[in-house]
Enzyme design. Sequence first.
Site, PDB file in Angstrom:
ATOM      1  CE  LYS A   1      -3.836  -2.365   0.282  1.00  0.00           C
ATOM      2  NZ  LYS A   1      -3.360  -3.727   0.554  1.00  0.00           N
TER       3      LYS A   1
HETATM    4  C1  PLP Z   1      -9.702  -3.384  -1.016  1.00  0.00           C
HETATM    5  C2  PLP Z   1      -8.974  -4.064   0.100  1.00  0.00           C
HETATM    6  N1  PLP Z   1      -9.610  -4.278   1.251  1.00  0.00           N
HETATM    7  C3  PLP Z   1      -9.014  -4.877   2.297  1.00  0.00           C
HETATM    8  C4  PLP Z   1      -7.704  -5.300   2.223  1.00  0.00           C
HETATM    9  C5  PLP Z   1      -7.111  -6.034   3.363  1.00  0.00           C
HETATM   10  O1  PLP Z   1      -5.990  -5.427   3.888  1.00  0.00           O
HETATM   11  P1  PLP Z   1      -4.817  -6.259   4.573  1.00  0.00           P
HETATM   12  O2  PLP Z   1      -4.050  -6.937   3.496  1.00  0.00           O
HETATM   13  O3  PLP Z   1      -4.042  -5.203   5.281  1.00  0.00           O
HETATM   14  O4  PLP Z   1      -5.433  -7.221   5.524  1.00  0.00           O
HETATM   15  C6  PLP Z   1      -6.985  -5.079   1.053  1.00  0.00           C
HETATM   16  C7  PLP Z   1      -5.583  -5.522   0.929  1.00  0.00           C
HETATM   17  O5  PLP Z   1      -4.993  -5.545  -0.102  1.00  0.00           O
HETATM   18  C8  PLP Z   1      -7.634  -4.444  -0.042  1.00  0.00           C
HETATM   19  O6  PLP Z   1      -6.993  -4.244  -1.191  1.00  0.00           O
END
Ligand code: PLP
Length: 416
Positions: free
Chosen positions: A199
Amino acid sequence: MAKLAINGGPKAAEGFGLPEWPLFDDEYREIVLDVLSSRHWGRLHPDSRVEEFERAYAEYHGARFGIGVSNGTTALELALLATGIKAGDEVLVPAVSFIASASAIVTGVGAVPIFVDIDPETACISPDAIEKAVTDRTRGVVAVHYGGYPADFDRILPIVHEHDLVLVEDCAHAQGSEWKGRKVGTFGDIGCFSFQESKALTAGEGGIVLTDDEELAESARLYHNIGRVVGRPGYQHHVLASNYRMTEFQGALLSTQLERYRQNQFDSKYENYQFLVKELQLLGGIEPQKHDERITGRGFYFIVLRYHSDQFDGVHRDRFMEALNAEGVPCAAGYAVPLYKQPAFKREGVERLLAESARPWPDYETMFLPASERFCAEEQITIRHQALLTGHQGMQQIIDAVAKIKENIAELAATE
Ligand SMILES: Cc1ncc(COP(=O)(O)O)c(C=O)c1O
Protein backbone atom coordinates in the site's frame (compact mmCIF):
# COMPACT_ATOMS: atom_id res chain seq x y z
CA MET A 1 12.06 -7.01 -38.84
CA ALA A 2 10.09 -7.12 -35.57
CA LYS A 3 9.35 -3.76 -34.00
CA LEU A 4 7.60 -4.95 -30.86
CA ALA A 5 9.72 -6.07 -27.90
CA ILE A 6 7.56 -9.18 -27.49
CA ASN A 7 8.79 -10.27 -30.94
CA GLY A 8 12.43 -9.37 -30.29
CA GLY A 9 12.40 -5.63 -31.06
CA PRO A 10 13.85 -2.94 -28.76
CA LYS A 11 11.91 -1.95 -25.63
CA ALA A 12 9.96 1.33 -25.77
CA ALA A 13 10.26 1.79 -22.00
CA GLU A 14 13.89 0.68 -21.69
CA GLY A 15 15.08 1.55 -18.17
CA PHE A 16 11.60 2.21 -16.80
CA GLY A 17 11.71 0.78 -13.33
CA LEU A 18 9.16 0.76 -10.57
CA PRO A 19 10.82 2.26 -7.49
CA GLU A 20 11.61 -0.51 -5.02
CA TRP A 21 8.87 -0.69 -2.43
CA PRO A 22 8.53 0.18 0.43
CA LEU A 23 10.78 3.22 0.46
CA PHE A 24 13.01 3.68 3.50
CA ASP A 25 16.07 5.59 4.67
CA ASP A 26 18.17 6.14 7.81
CA GLU A 27 15.35 7.94 9.59
CA TYR A 28 13.30 4.74 9.43
CA ARG A 29 16.21 2.75 10.87
CA GLU A 30 16.36 5.16 13.81
CA ILE A 31 12.62 4.99 14.37
CA VAL A 32 12.64 1.21 14.53
CA LEU A 33 15.69 1.19 16.82
CA ASP A 34 14.06 3.77 19.09
CA VAL A 35 11.04 1.57 19.60
CA LEU A 36 13.32 -1.41 20.11
CA SER A 37 15.33 0.23 22.86
CA SER A 38 12.24 1.72 24.54
CA ARG A 39 11.05 -1.82 25.31
CA HIS A 40 7.55 -0.54 24.64
CA TRP A 41 6.82 -2.69 21.62
CA GLY A 42 3.12 -3.06 22.31
CA ARG A 43 0.68 -0.17 22.67
CA LEU A 44 -0.43 -0.69 26.26
CA HIS A 45 1.79 2.09 27.69
CA PRO A 46 1.29 5.81 28.22
CA ASP A 47 2.43 8.04 25.29
CA SER A 48 1.92 5.22 22.85
CA ARG A 49 3.20 5.75 19.31
CA VAL A 50 0.10 4.04 18.00
CA GLU A 51 -2.03 6.63 19.77
CA GLU A 52 0.04 9.40 18.21
CA PHE A 53 -0.48 7.89 14.76
CA GLU A 54 -4.20 7.40 15.37
CA ARG A 55 -4.55 11.10 16.15
CA ALA A 56 -2.48 12.23 13.16
CA TYR A 57 -4.22 9.92 10.68
CA ALA A 58 -7.71 10.85 11.91
CA GLU A 59 -6.80 14.53 11.74
CA TYR A 60 -5.45 14.15 8.18
CA HIS A 61 -8.76 12.63 7.10
CA GLY A 62 -10.87 15.07 9.10
CA ALA A 63 -12.27 12.29 11.29
CA ARG A 64 -12.83 12.58 15.05
CA PHE A 65 -11.56 9.14 16.05
CA GLY A 66 -9.05 6.58 14.79
CA ILE A 67 -8.35 3.09 16.16
CA GLY A 68 -5.19 1.44 14.84
CA VAL A 69 -5.35 -2.29 14.14
CA SER A 70 -3.15 -5.15 12.95
CA ASN A 71 -4.17 -5.04 9.25
CA GLY A 72 -6.88 -3.99 6.80
CA THR A 73 -8.77 -7.27 7.09
CA THR A 74 -9.13 -6.91 10.85
CA ALA A 75 -10.11 -3.25 10.30
CA LEU A 76 -13.10 -4.49 8.27
CA GLU A 77 -13.96 -7.20 10.80
CA LEU A 78 -13.80 -4.65 13.59
CA ALA A 79 -15.93 -2.14 11.69
CA LEU A 80 -18.64 -4.74 11.11
CA LEU A 81 -18.55 -5.82 14.76
CA ALA A 82 -18.64 -2.26 16.08
CA THR A 83 -21.55 -1.25 13.86
CA GLY A 84 -23.61 -4.17 15.20
CA ILE A 85 -23.97 -6.24 12.01
CA LYS A 86 -24.92 -9.72 13.16
CA ALA A 87 -24.85 -13.35 12.07
CA GLY A 88 -27.32 -13.92 9.25
CA ASP A 89 -27.58 -10.26 8.20
CA GLU A 90 -26.93 -9.50 4.55
CA VAL A 91 -24.21 -7.06 3.54
CA LEU A 92 -23.82 -5.79 -0.02
CA VAL A 93 -20.29 -5.72 -1.43
CA PRO A 94 -18.86 -5.20 -4.93
CA ALA A 95 -17.83 -8.34 -6.77
CA VAL A 96 -14.52 -6.78 -7.84
CA SER A 97 -12.14 -6.18 -4.93
CA PHE A 98 -9.59 -7.90 -2.74
CA ILE A 99 -11.23 -10.85 -1.00
CA ALA A 100 -11.10 -9.24 2.47
CA SER A 101 -13.83 -6.75 1.47
CA ALA A 102 -16.21 -9.72 1.38
CA SER A 103 -14.58 -12.41 3.52
CA ALA A 104 -14.50 -10.10 6.58
CA ILE A 105 -18.30 -10.04 6.46
CA VAL A 106 -18.24 -13.78 7.14
CA THR A 107 -15.15 -14.13 9.33
CA GLY A 108 -15.87 -10.99 11.37
CA VAL A 109 -19.56 -11.36 12.20
CA GLY A 110 -21.01 -14.41 10.38
CA ALA A 111 -23.05 -12.20 8.06
CA VAL A 112 -23.74 -13.04 4.41
CA PRO A 113 -21.92 -11.20 1.61
CA ILE A 114 -24.24 -10.36 -1.26
CA PHE A 115 -22.18 -9.52 -4.31
CA VAL A 116 -23.39 -6.71 -6.52
CA ASP A 117 -22.07 -5.55 -9.84
CA ILE A 118 -19.66 -2.70 -10.43
CA ASP A 119 -20.07 0.38 -12.55
CA PRO A 120 -17.56 -0.42 -15.32
CA GLU A 121 -16.69 3.26 -15.79
CA THR A 122 -15.53 3.67 -12.18
CA ALA A 123 -14.80 0.06 -11.15
CA CYS A 124 -16.63 0.86 -7.89
CA ILE A 125 -19.89 -0.61 -6.60
CA SER A 126 -22.81 0.38 -8.84
CA PRO A 127 -25.43 2.48 -7.00
CA ASP A 128 -28.13 1.07 -9.31
CA ALA A 129 -27.07 -2.46 -8.40
CA ILE A 130 -27.19 -1.58 -4.68
CA GLU A 131 -30.76 -0.34 -5.08
CA LYS A 132 -31.80 -3.56 -6.82
CA ALA A 133 -30.09 -5.82 -4.27
CA VAL A 134 -31.57 -4.38 -1.06
CA THR A 135 -33.95 -6.82 0.71
CA ASP A 136 -35.47 -6.83 4.18
CA ARG A 137 -32.41 -8.79 5.39
CA THR A 138 -29.91 -6.21 4.14
CA ARG A 139 -28.17 -4.43 7.00
CA GLY A 140 -25.13 -2.89 5.43
CA VAL A 141 -23.00 -1.97 2.44
CA VAL A 142 -19.23 -2.28 2.12
CA ALA A 143 -18.22 0.32 -0.49
CA VAL A 144 -14.69 -0.11 -1.83
CA HIS A 145 -12.89 2.95 -3.22
CA TYR A 146 -11.37 0.90 -5.97
CA GLY A 147 -7.76 1.73 -6.81
CA GLY A 148 -8.28 4.90 -4.71
CA TYR A 149 -11.29 6.15 -6.74
CA PRO A 150 -14.11 7.22 -4.39
CA ALA A 151 -17.43 5.41 -4.71
CA ASP A 152 -20.33 7.68 -5.71
CA PHE A 153 -21.41 9.08 -2.34
CA ASP A 154 -24.05 11.35 -3.88
CA ARG A 155 -25.93 8.24 -4.98
CA ILE A 156 -25.00 5.81 -2.21
CA LEU A 157 -25.68 7.94 0.87
CA PRO A 158 -29.39 8.53 0.07
CA ILE A 159 -29.87 4.79 -0.54
CA VAL A 160 -28.26 3.76 2.77
CA HIS A 161 -30.24 6.42 4.63
CA GLU A 162 -33.53 5.41 3.02
CA HIS A 163 -33.06 1.76 3.99
CA ASP A 164 -31.36 2.46 7.31
CA LEU A 165 -28.20 0.56 6.32
CA VAL A 166 -24.73 0.71 7.82
CA LEU A 167 -22.14 2.07 5.38
CA VAL A 168 -18.63 0.69 5.84
CA GLU A 169 -16.06 2.31 3.57
CA ASP A 170 -13.22 0.05 2.48
CA CYS A 171 -10.48 2.64 1.93
CA ALA A 172 -7.60 0.14 1.74
CA HIS A 173 -6.60 1.64 -1.64
CA ALA A 174 -7.56 5.21 -0.94
CA GLN A 175 -5.38 6.91 1.67
CA GLY A 176 -6.26 10.60 1.38
CA SER A 177 -8.73 10.31 -1.54
CA GLU A 178 -11.27 13.14 -1.58
CA TRP A 179 -14.87 13.58 -2.64
CA LYS A 180 -15.90 17.26 -2.93
CA GLY A 181 -12.97 18.33 -0.76
CA ARG A 182 -13.67 15.87 2.04
CA LYS A 183 -11.57 12.77 2.59
CA VAL A 184 -12.95 9.25 2.23
CA GLY A 185 -13.44 7.20 5.35
CA THR A 186 -15.61 9.95 6.84
CA PHE A 187 -18.79 9.66 4.74
CA GLY A 188 -20.08 6.33 5.99
CA ASP A 189 -20.46 5.12 9.56
CA ILE A 190 -16.89 3.91 9.62
CA GLY A 191 -13.88 3.85 7.27
CA CYS A 192 -11.29 1.05 7.08
CA PHE A 193 -7.70 1.37 5.82
CA SER A 194 -4.87 -1.09 5.17
CA PHE A 195 -1.14 -0.48 5.61
CA GLN A 196 -0.03 -3.82 4.19
CA GLU A 197 3.33 -3.78 2.43
CA SER A 198 2.13 -2.97 -1.10
CA LYS A 199 0.00 0.00 0.00
CA ALA A 200 0.92 3.67 -0.44
CA LEU A 201 1.42 3.99 3.32
CA THR A 202 2.77 0.87 4.97
CA ALA A 203 4.28 -0.74 8.03
CA GLY A 204 4.45 -4.18 6.41
CA GLU A 205 1.07 -4.85 7.99
CA GLY A 206 -1.37 -2.53 9.72
CA GLY A 207 -4.76 -0.90 9.47
CA ILE A 208 -7.00 1.71 11.05
CA VAL A 209 -10.69 2.43 11.39
CA LEU A 210 -11.93 6.02 11.37
CA THR A 211 -15.26 7.34 12.58
CA ASP A 212 -16.92 10.54 13.76
CA ASP A 213 -19.31 8.66 16.01
CA GLU A 214 -18.15 8.52 19.62
CA GLU A 215 -20.20 5.44 20.50
CA LEU A 216 -18.87 3.56 17.50
CA ALA A 217 -15.33 4.57 18.38
CA GLU A 218 -15.81 3.29 21.95
CA SER A 219 -17.24 0.07 20.63
CA ALA A 220 -14.32 -0.36 18.19
CA ARG A 221 -11.81 0.30 21.00
CA LEU A 222 -13.50 -2.31 23.15
CA TYR A 223 -13.64 -4.98 20.46
CA HIS A 224 -10.11 -4.35 19.20
CA ASN A 225 -8.63 -4.85 22.69
CA ILE A 226 -10.08 -8.23 23.64
CA GLY A 227 -13.03 -6.61 25.38
CA ARG A 228 -11.06 -4.30 27.70
CA VAL A 229 -12.09 -0.79 28.62
CA VAL A 230 -9.27 1.75 28.89
CA GLY A 231 -8.99 2.99 32.49
CA ARG A 232 -10.55 -0.17 33.98
CA PRO A 233 -8.56 -3.16 35.31
CA GLY A 234 -6.64 -4.90 32.51
CA TYR A 235 -8.00 -8.36 33.32
CA GLN A 236 -11.60 -7.26 33.14
CA HIS A 237 -13.16 -8.10 29.78
CA HIS A 238 -16.56 -6.67 29.00
CA VAL A 239 -17.33 -8.41 25.72
CA LEU A 240 -16.03 -11.53 24.02
CA ALA A 241 -13.66 -10.19 21.41
CA SER A 242 -10.37 -10.78 19.65
CA ASN A 243 -7.08 -8.90 19.78
CA TYR A 244 -6.64 -6.59 16.79
CA ARG A 245 -4.06 -4.24 18.29
CA MET A 246 -1.36 -2.47 16.28
CA THR A 247 2.26 -2.63 17.52
CA GLU A 248 4.38 0.38 18.43
CA PHE A 249 6.75 -0.44 15.55
CA GLN A 250 3.86 -0.05 13.14
CA GLY A 251 2.62 3.14 14.83
CA ALA A 252 6.05 4.78 14.74
CA LEU A 253 6.76 3.85 11.11
CA LEU A 254 3.34 4.99 9.98
CA SER A 255 3.56 8.42 11.65
CA THR A 256 6.73 9.17 9.71
CA GLN A 257 5.30 7.77 6.50
CA LEU A 258 2.19 9.90 6.86
CA GLU A 259 4.30 13.06 7.04
CA ARG A 260 6.19 12.14 3.89
CA TYR A 261 3.03 11.05 2.12
CA ARG A 262 1.31 14.34 2.82
CA GLN A 263 4.29 16.49 1.99
CA ASN A 264 6.04 14.73 -0.90
CA GLN A 265 3.85 12.11 -2.50
CA PHE A 266 0.12 12.72 -2.44
CA ASP A 267 -0.16 15.70 -4.80
CA SER A 268 2.67 14.73 -7.12
CA LYS A 269 1.31 11.22 -7.67
CA TYR A 270 -2.09 12.65 -8.60
CA GLU A 271 -0.50 15.19 -10.91
CA ASN A 272 1.55 12.49 -12.66
CA TYR A 273 -1.56 10.34 -12.94
CA GLN A 274 -3.46 13.17 -14.61
CA PHE A 275 -0.65 13.70 -17.11
CA LEU A 276 -0.57 9.97 -17.89
CA VAL A 277 -4.29 9.47 -18.43
CA LYS A 278 -4.72 12.61 -20.51
CA GLU A 279 -2.10 11.38 -22.96
CA LEU A 280 -3.43 7.81 -22.95
CA GLN A 281 -6.90 9.09 -23.79
CA LEU A 282 -5.50 10.92 -26.79
CA LEU A 283 -4.13 7.61 -28.07
CA GLY A 284 -7.54 5.94 -27.67
CA GLY A 285 -8.50 2.45 -26.57
CA ILE A 286 -7.25 2.73 -22.98
CA GLU A 287 -9.58 4.55 -20.59
CA PRO A 288 -8.86 5.57 -17.01
CA GLN A 289 -11.59 5.45 -14.37
CA LYS A 290 -14.15 8.08 -15.40
CA HIS A 291 -13.16 11.70 -14.85
CA ASP A 292 -15.37 13.22 -12.14
CA GLU A 293 -15.04 16.82 -10.93
CA ARG A 294 -16.34 15.76 -7.52
CA ILE A 295 -13.12 13.80 -6.95
CA THR A 296 -10.77 16.46 -5.64
CA GLY A 297 -7.84 14.33 -4.49
CA ARG A 298 -6.65 10.80 -5.14
CA GLY A 299 -4.80 8.16 -3.21
CA PHE A 300 -3.72 5.15 -5.26
CA TYR A 301 -3.18 1.44 -4.85
CA PHE A 302 -2.85 0.75 -8.51
CA ILE A 303 -3.58 2.80 -11.59
CA VAL A 304 -6.74 1.22 -13.01
CA LEU A 305 -7.11 1.28 -16.80
CA ARG A 306 -9.81 -0.15 -19.03
CA TYR A 307 -8.80 -1.78 -22.29
CA HIS A 308 -11.05 -1.74 -25.35
CA SER A 309 -9.94 -4.50 -27.72
CA ASP A 310 -12.03 -3.10 -30.59
CA GLN A 311 -9.58 -0.23 -30.78
CA PHE A 312 -6.63 -2.67 -30.91
CA ASP A 313 -7.70 -4.77 -33.91
CA GLY A 314 -9.50 -7.21 -31.61
CA VAL A 315 -6.29 -8.23 -29.81
CA HIS A 316 -7.21 -9.65 -26.39
CA ARG A 317 -6.33 -7.68 -23.27
CA ASP A 318 -4.06 -10.48 -22.02
CA ARG A 319 -1.99 -10.45 -25.20
CA PHE A 320 -1.77 -6.65 -25.07
CA MET A 321 -0.51 -6.90 -21.47
CA GLU A 322 2.15 -9.40 -22.51
CA ALA A 323 3.28 -6.90 -25.11
CA LEU A 324 3.24 -4.00 -22.63
CA ASN A 325 5.24 -6.00 -20.08
CA ALA A 326 7.73 -6.88 -22.83
CA GLU A 327 8.09 -3.17 -23.67
CA GLY A 328 9.22 -2.66 -20.06
CA VAL A 329 6.01 -1.53 -18.33
CA PRO A 330 5.04 -3.94 -15.53
CA CYS A 331 1.26 -4.38 -15.58
CA ALA A 332 -1.30 -6.94 -14.46
CA ALA A 333 -5.03 -7.68 -14.47
CA GLY A 334 -5.88 -6.66 -10.91
CA TYR A 335 -7.73 -9.31 -8.91
CA ALA A 336 -8.29 -11.46 -12.01
CA VAL A 337 -11.78 -12.86 -11.22
CA PRO A 338 -14.97 -11.62 -9.54
CA LEU A 339 -14.86 -12.57 -5.86
CA TYR A 340 -17.75 -15.05 -6.08
CA LYS A 341 -15.51 -17.19 -8.31
CA GLN A 342 -12.87 -17.59 -5.60
CA PRO A 343 -12.59 -21.19 -4.34
CA ALA A 344 -13.17 -19.78 -0.83
CA PHE A 345 -16.80 -19.07 -1.77
CA LYS A 346 -17.55 -22.67 -2.77
CA ARG A 347 -20.44 -24.19 -0.89
CA GLU A 348 -18.37 -26.27 1.56
CA GLY A 349 -16.39 -23.20 2.66
CA VAL A 350 -19.55 -21.15 3.13
CA GLU A 351 -21.32 -23.94 5.03
CA ARG A 352 -18.45 -24.22 7.50
CA LEU A 353 -18.69 -20.56 8.52
CA LEU A 354 -22.28 -19.40 8.11
CA ALA A 355 -24.93 -20.14 10.70
CA GLU A 356 -28.21 -21.90 9.88
CA SER A 357 -29.95 -18.57 10.47
CA ALA A 358 -28.16 -17.25 7.42
CA ARG A 359 -30.12 -19.60 5.12
CA PRO A 360 -30.83 -19.55 2.26
CA TRP A 361 -27.17 -19.05 1.40
CA PRO A 362 -26.50 -17.44 -1.96
CA ASP A 363 -25.24 -19.82 -4.60
CA TYR A 364 -21.98 -18.06 -5.36
CA GLU A 365 -20.83 -20.77 -7.76
CA THR A 366 -23.49 -20.02 -10.37
CA MET A 367 -23.39 -16.25 -10.03
CA PHE A 368 -22.70 -14.06 -13.08
CA LEU A 369 -22.51 -10.26 -12.84
CA PRO A 370 -21.86 -9.03 -16.39
CA ALA A 371 -19.89 -5.83 -15.77
CA SER A 372 -17.67 -7.51 -13.16
CA GLU A 373 -17.10 -10.53 -15.43
CA ARG A 374 -16.16 -8.40 -18.44
CA PHE A 375 -14.00 -6.06 -16.40
CA CYS A 376 -11.96 -8.93 -14.94
CA ALA A 377 -11.70 -11.09 -18.05
CA GLU A 378 -11.28 -8.51 -20.80
CA GLU A 379 -10.83 -4.95 -19.66
CA GLN A 380 -8.90 -4.24 -16.49
CA ILE A 381 -5.19 -3.39 -16.63
CA THR A 382 -3.41 -2.27 -13.47
CA ILE A 383 -0.04 -0.64 -12.86
CA ARG A 384 1.27 -0.41 -9.29
CA HIS A 385 1.02 2.97 -7.57
CA GLN A 386 4.76 3.46 -7.15
CA ALA A 387 4.97 4.00 -10.93
CA LEU A 388 3.48 7.42 -10.14
CA LEU A 389 6.67 8.33 -8.32
CA THR A 390 8.65 8.24 -11.58
CA GLY A 391 7.53 11.70 -12.70
CA HIS A 392 6.53 12.84 -16.17
CA GLN A 393 9.52 11.03 -17.59
CA GLY A 394 8.22 7.69 -16.29
CA MET A 395 4.68 8.52 -17.41
CA GLN A 396 6.00 9.34 -20.89
CA GLN A 397 7.67 5.93 -21.08
CA ILE A 398 4.35 4.23 -20.33
CA ILE A 399 2.64 6.40 -22.96
CA ASP A 400 5.37 5.65 -25.53
CA ALA A 401 5.05 1.92 -24.90
CA VAL A 402 1.26 1.96 -25.40
CA ALA A 403 1.60 4.17 -28.50
CA LYS A 404 4.17 1.83 -30.00
CA ILE A 405 1.97 -1.23 -29.49
CA LYS A 406 -0.99 0.62 -30.99
CA GLU A 407 1.03 1.65 -34.06
CA ASN A 408 2.21 -1.91 -34.53
CA ILE A 409 -0.98 -3.68 -33.58
CA ALA A 410 -1.07 -5.62 -36.85
CA GLU A 411 2.25 -7.19 -35.91
CA LEU A 412 0.82 -8.22 -32.52
CA ALA A 413 -2.45 -9.47 -34.02
CA ALA A 414 -0.50 -11.59 -36.51
CA THR A 415 1.41 -13.35 -33.73
CA GLU A 416 -1.50 -13.79 -31.29
C1 PLP B 1 -9.70 -3.38 -1.02
C2 PLP B 1 -8.97 -4.06 0.10
N1 PLP B 1 -9.61 -4.28 1.25
C3 PLP B 1 -9.01 -4.88 2.30
C4 PLP B 1 -7.70 -5.30 2.22
C5 PLP B 1 -7.11 -6.03 3.36
O1 PLP B 1 -5.99 -5.43 3.89
P1 PLP B 1 -4.82 -6.26 4.57
O2 PLP B 1 -4.05 -6.94 3.50
O3 PLP B 1 -4.04 -5.20 5.28
O4 PLP B 1 -5.43 -7.22 5.52
C6 PLP B 1 -6.99 -5.08 1.05
C7 PLP B 1 -5.58 -5.52 0.93
O5 PLP B 1 -4.99 -5.55 -0.10
C8 PLP B 1 -7.63 -4.44 -0.04
O6 PLP B 1 -6.99 -4.24 -1.19
